[in-house]
Scaffold this motif. Structure first.
Motif, PDB file in Angstrom:
ATOM      1  N   SER A  19      -0.213 -30.953  39.839  1.00 28.99           N
ATOM      2  CA  SER A  19       0.523 -30.841  38.562  1.00 28.99           C
ATOM      3  C   SER A  19       1.738 -31.557  38.358  1.00 28.99           C
ATOM      4  O   SER A  19       2.533 -31.328  37.604  1.00 28.99           O
ATOM      5  N   GLY A  20       1.932 -32.772  39.254  1.00 26.46           N
ATOM      6  CA  GLY A  20       2.887 -33.619  39.188  1.00 26.46           C
ATOM      7  C   GLY A  20       4.239 -33.069  39.944  1.00 26.46           C
ATOM      8  O   GLY A  20       5.341 -33.796  39.839  1.00 26.46           O
ATOM      9  N   LEU A  21       4.291 -32.172  40.804  1.00 24.37           N
ATOM     10  CA  LEU A  21       5.540 -31.781  41.564  1.00 24.37           C
ATOM     11  C   LEU A  21       5.329 -32.319  42.802  1.00 24.37           C
ATOM     12  O   LEU A  21       4.502 -31.959  43.627  1.00 24.37           O
ATOM     13  N   GLY A  22       6.117 -32.878  43.444  1.00 28.57           N
ATOM     14  CA  GLY A  22       6.179 -33.852  44.455  1.00 28.57           C
ATOM     15  C   GLY A  22       6.400 -32.927  45.610  1.00 28.57           C
ATOM     16  O   GLY A  22       6.996 -31.824  45.679  1.00 28.57           O
ATOM     17  N   THR A  23       5.902 -33.378  46.878  1.00 26.83           N
ATOM     18  CA  THR A  23       5.952 -32.745  48.343  1.00 26.83           C
ATOM     19  C   THR A  23       6.949 -33.403  48.801  1.00 26.83           C
ATOM     20  O   THR A  23       7.700 -34.624  48.548  1.00 26.83           O
ATOM     21  N   PHE A  24       7.470 -32.897  50.282  1.00 25.27           N
ATOM     22  CA  PHE A  24       8.499 -33.669  50.931  1.00 25.27           C
ATOM     23  C   PHE A  24       8.195 -34.853  51.263  1.00 25.27           C
ATOM     24  O   PHE A  24       9.006 -35.925  51.470  1.00 25.27           O
ATOM     25  N   ARG A  25       6.780 -35.311  51.274  1.00 23.15           N
ATOM     26  CA  ARG A  25       6.318 -36.450  52.137  1.00 23.15           C
ATOM     27  C   ARG A  25       6.332 -37.620  50.858  1.00 23.15           C
ATOM     28  O   ARG A  25       6.167 -38.840  51.161  1.00 23.15           O
ATOM     29  N   ASP A  26       6.253 -37.465  49.602  1.00 17.61           N
ATOM     30  CA  ASP A  26       6.230 -38.175  48.593  1.00 17.61           C
ATOM     31  C   ASP A  26       7.116 -39.284  48.529  1.00 17.61           C
ATOM     32  O   ASP A  26       8.404 -39.001  48.507  1.00 17.61           O
ATOM     33  N   GLU A  27       6.804 -40.704  48.426  1.00 16.44           N
ATOM     34  CA  GLU A  27       7.644 -41.567  48.284  1.00 16.44           C
ATOM     35  C   GLU A  27       8.053 -41.716  46.803  1.00 16.44           C
ATOM     36  O   GLU A  27       7.292 -41.887  45.952  1.00 16.44           O
ATOM     37  N   GLY A  28       9.410 -41.915  46.437  1.00 13.74           N
ATOM     38  CA  GLY A  28       9.917 -41.945  45.216  1.00 13.74           C
ATOM     39  C   GLY A  28      10.243 -40.726  44.435  1.00 13.74           C
ATOM     40  O   GLY A  28      10.524 -40.867  43.353  1.00 13.74           O
ATOM     41  N   GLY A  29       9.756 -39.669  44.931  1.00 15.54           N
ATOM     42  CA  GLY A  29       9.946 -38.434  44.398  1.00 15.54           C
ATOM     43  C   GLY A  29      11.568 -37.861  44.660  1.00 15.54           C
ATOM     44  O   GLY A  29      12.479 -38.476  45.159  1.00 15.54           O
ATOM     45  N   TRP A  31      12.469 -35.509  46.390  1.00 23.33           N
ATOM     46  CA  TRP A  31      13.010 -35.201  47.849  1.00 23.33           C
ATOM     47  C   TRP A  31      13.267 -36.420  48.346  1.00 23.33           C
ATOM     48  O   TRP A  31      14.204 -36.555  49.446  1.00 23.33           O
ATOM     49  N   ALA A  32      12.643 -37.682  48.102  1.00 24.32           N
ATOM     50  CA  ALA A  32      12.854 -39.103  48.798  1.00 24.32           C
ATOM     51  C   ALA A  32      14.215 -39.508  48.784  1.00 24.32           C
ATOM     52  O   ALA A  32      14.646 -40.298  49.374  1.00 24.32           O
ATOM     53  N   GLN A  33      14.828 -38.915  47.527  1.00 22.96           N
ATOM     54  CA  GLN A  33      16.175 -39.649  47.141  1.00 22.96           C
ATOM     55  C   GLN A  33      17.172 -38.823  47.825  1.00 22.96           C
ATOM     56  O   GLN A  33      18.517 -39.161  47.599  1.00 22.96           O
ATOM     57  N   HIS A  34      16.841 -37.810  48.404  1.00 27.21           N
ATOM     58  CA  HIS A  34      17.912 -36.738  49.226  1.00 27.21           C
ATOM     59  C   HIS A  34      17.493 -36.617  50.752  1.00 27.21           C
ATOM     60  O   HIS A  34      16.423 -36.311  50.831  1.00 27.21           O
ATOM     61  N   ARG A  35      18.766 -36.319  51.452  1.00 25.16           N
ATOM     62  CA  ARG A  35      18.636 -35.790  52.692  1.00 25.16           C
ATOM     63  C   ARG A  35      18.326 -34.439  52.808  1.00 25.16           C
ATOM     64  O   ARG A  35      19.126 -33.510  51.807  1.00 25.16           O
ATOM     65  N   ILE A  36      17.493 -33.870  53.514  1.00 26.94           N
ATOM     66  CA  ILE A  36      17.279 -32.317  53.410  1.00 26.94           C
ATOM     67  C   ILE A  36      18.658 -31.704  54.016  1.00 26.94           C
ATOM     68  O   ILE A  36      18.762 -30.580  53.263  1.00 26.94           O
ATOM     69  N   GLU A  37      19.512 -32.121  54.615  1.00 23.09           N
ATOM     70  CA  GLU A  37      20.480 -31.592  55.201  1.00 23.09           C
ATOM     71  C   GLU A  37      21.699 -31.560  54.062  1.00 23.09           C
ATOM     72  O   GLU A  37      22.494 -30.742  53.992  1.00 23.09           O
ATOM     73  N   ASP A  38      21.546 -32.378  53.115  1.00 24.22           N
ATOM     74  CA  ASP A  38      22.452 -32.279  51.903  1.00 24.22           C
ATOM     75  C   ASP A  38      22.031 -31.477  50.572  1.00 24.22           C
ATOM     76  O   ASP A  38      22.994 -30.948  50.292  1.00 24.22           O
ATOM     77  N   VAL A  39      20.850 -31.053  50.598  1.00 24.04           N
ATOM     78  CA  VAL A  39      20.313 -30.520  49.334  1.00 24.04           C
ATOM     79  C   VAL A  39      19.568 -28.972  49.674  1.00 24.04           C
ATOM     80  O   VAL A  39      19.361 -28.393  48.739  1.00 24.04           O
ATOM     81  N   ALA A  40      19.357 -29.047  50.983  1.00 22.78           N
ATOM     82  CA  ALA A  40      18.254 -27.813  51.325  1.00 22.78           C
ATOM     83  C   ALA A  40      19.030 -27.092  52.539  1.00 22.78           C
ATOM     84  O   ALA A  40      18.229 -26.247  53.506  1.00 22.78           O
ATOM     85  N   THR A  41      20.280 -26.912  52.669  1.00 19.36           N
ATOM     86  CA  THR A  41      20.930 -26.277  53.712  1.00 19.36           C
ATOM     87  C   THR A  41      22.271 -25.677  53.291  1.00 19.36           C
ATOM     88  O   THR A  41      22.829 -25.948  52.215  1.00 19.36           O
ATOM     89  N   PRO A  42      22.619 -24.277  54.009  1.00 15.56           N
ATOM     90  CA  PRO A  42      23.867 -23.866  53.182  1.00 15.56           C
ATOM     91  C   PRO A  42      24.905 -24.773  53.720  1.00 15.56           C
ATOM     92  O   PRO A  42      25.980 -24.730  52.737  1.00 15.56           O
ATOM     93  N   GLU A  43      24.921 -25.407  54.586  1.00 16.40           N
ATOM     94  CA  GLU A  43      26.248 -26.343  54.985  1.00 16.40           C
ATOM     95  C   GLU A  43      25.995 -27.488  53.967  1.00 16.40           C
ATOM     96  O   GLU A  43      27.458 -27.867  53.511  1.00 16.40           O
ATOM     97  N   GLY A  44      25.229 -28.030  53.583  1.00 18.53           N
ATOM     98  CA  GLY A  44      25.105 -29.073  52.477  1.00 18.53           C
ATOM     99  C   GLY A  44      25.841 -28.393  51.231  1.00 18.53           C
ATOM    100  O   GLY A  44      26.503 -29.279  50.516  1.00 18.53           O
ATOM    101  N   PHE A  45      25.157 -27.266  50.816  1.00 15.00           N
ATOM    102  CA  PHE A  45      26.116 -26.511  49.668  1.00 15.00           C
ATOM    103  C   PHE A  45      27.541 -26.307  49.882  1.00 15.00           C
ATOM    104  O   PHE A  45      28.238 -26.568  48.818  1.00 15.00           O
TER     105      PHE A  45
END
Length: 233
Positions: A19-29, A31-45
Motif C-alpha cells: 500500500s506504499g508504506l515503507g518497512t524498516f528495511r526499505d532504502e530511501g523511505g 525510516w532510512a532517513q532517521h536512526r531508530i534511537e532518535d525517533v522511536a525511543t523515549p530517550e530520543g523523544f
C-alpha cells in the motif's frame, strides 16, 4: 459437530508495504532517513521532541493517503465470515486494516491516529499535524506525545493477546520479520497449545523454522488464497 477453529493473526510491516508504506528495511523511505534511537525511543523523544513529532506527522500524512490492499480486505472477509473467533493483532501503527473493513484490530504498538498524554495517559484522536507542547484535553498538561509504543516500552493489550494465543487452533504471521519481541514469540506460544502455524512473507522471517506452513509471495496473493482455504474448511 466440531466447532470452528479459533484463529489468531499477527500482521507486520510487510502487509502494508504494497500500500506504499515503507518497512524498516526499505532504502530511501522515512525510516532510512532517521536512526531508530532518535525517533522511536523515549530517550530520543526526551532529547528532541520536535524531531520525533515531525517524524510521526510525516508518517501520519503518508498513512492518511494510503489505501488498503487485497490482503487487508481478505482478513476483513475472514473476520466477517468465519464462524469461530478471529483475533487480529498488528504491529503496524497505520489504519489500513480498519480502512479494509476490519472492525476489531488490536494495535499492540499503538496507532498514528491517536495522541497520548504522558502525564495522565488520556488518549484522543490525533490531529494530522501534532505540535510539541500541546495541552491534554483531560488534564491540561503540555505533555502530548504520539500514542506509539517505542523501543524499550511495553506493547499494548498483551493480556488479551496471550489469552487468544492460549486458545488458538491456527496462528498466522503475515509480513513480519520475526525478530521483534514479544511478537516474534507468539508462534512459540501458539505451538505450545498445538495450533497450526503458517507464515506468509516475501522472504522468511528469522523464526521461520517454527512454522508448519510457509508461503513466500506478496501478501496480496498469499493472504486471499489462505483465507479462501480457511473459509472452505
Amino acid at each position: 459437530m466440531m466447532s470452528a477453529p479459533s484463529i489468531v493473526i499477527l500482521t507486520g510491516a510487510g502487509i502494508s508495504a504494497e500500500s506504499g508504506l515503507g518497512t524498516f528495511r526499505d532504502e530511501g523511505g522515512l525510516w532510512a532517513q532517521h536512526r531508530i534511537e532518535d525517533v522511536a525511543t523515549p530517550e530520543g523523544f526526551a532529547r528532541n521532541p520536535q524531531r520525533v513529532v515531525d517524524f510521526y506527522n510525516a508518517r501520519r500524512a503518508q498513512a492518511a493517503e494510503a489505501s488498503p490492499n487485497a490482503a487487508h480486505a481478505a482478513l476483513a472477509r475472514l473476520q466477517a465470515e468465519h464462524l469461530g473467533d478471529v483475533t487480529l493483532v498488528t504491529q503496524n501503527v497505520d489504519d489500513l486494516h480498519e480502512k479494509g473493513g476490519s472492525g476489531d484490530v488490536i494495535h499492540m504498538h499503538g496507532a498514528l491516529a491517536s495522541a497520548l498524554c504522558a502525564a495522565c495517559e488520556h488518549r484522543w484522536p490525533a490531529r494530522l499535524e501534532m505540535s510539541v507542547g500541546e495541552e491534554c484535553p483531560a488534564c491540561a498538561a503540555p505533555t502530548i506525545r504520539p500514542d506509539i509504543v517505542w523501543f524499550g516500552e511495553i506493547p499494548y493489550h498483551m493480556e488479551r493477546i496471550e489469552r487468544a494465543l492460549a486458545n488458538a487452533d491456527i496462528f498466522a504471521a503475515i509480513g513480519t520479520s520475526g525478530n521483534v519481541y514479544p511478537a516474534a514469540g507468539f508462534v512459540q506460544m501458539a505451538r505450545h497449545v498445538g495450533a497450526e502455524t503458517v507464515e506468509m512473507n516475501l522472504e522468511p522471517g528469522e523464526n521461520v523454522g517454527l512454522f508448519d506452513d510457509i508461503r513466500e509471495s506478496k501478501a496480496s496473493e498469499t493472504v486471499p488464497n489462505w483465507v479462501a482455504e480457511v473459509l472452505a474448511g
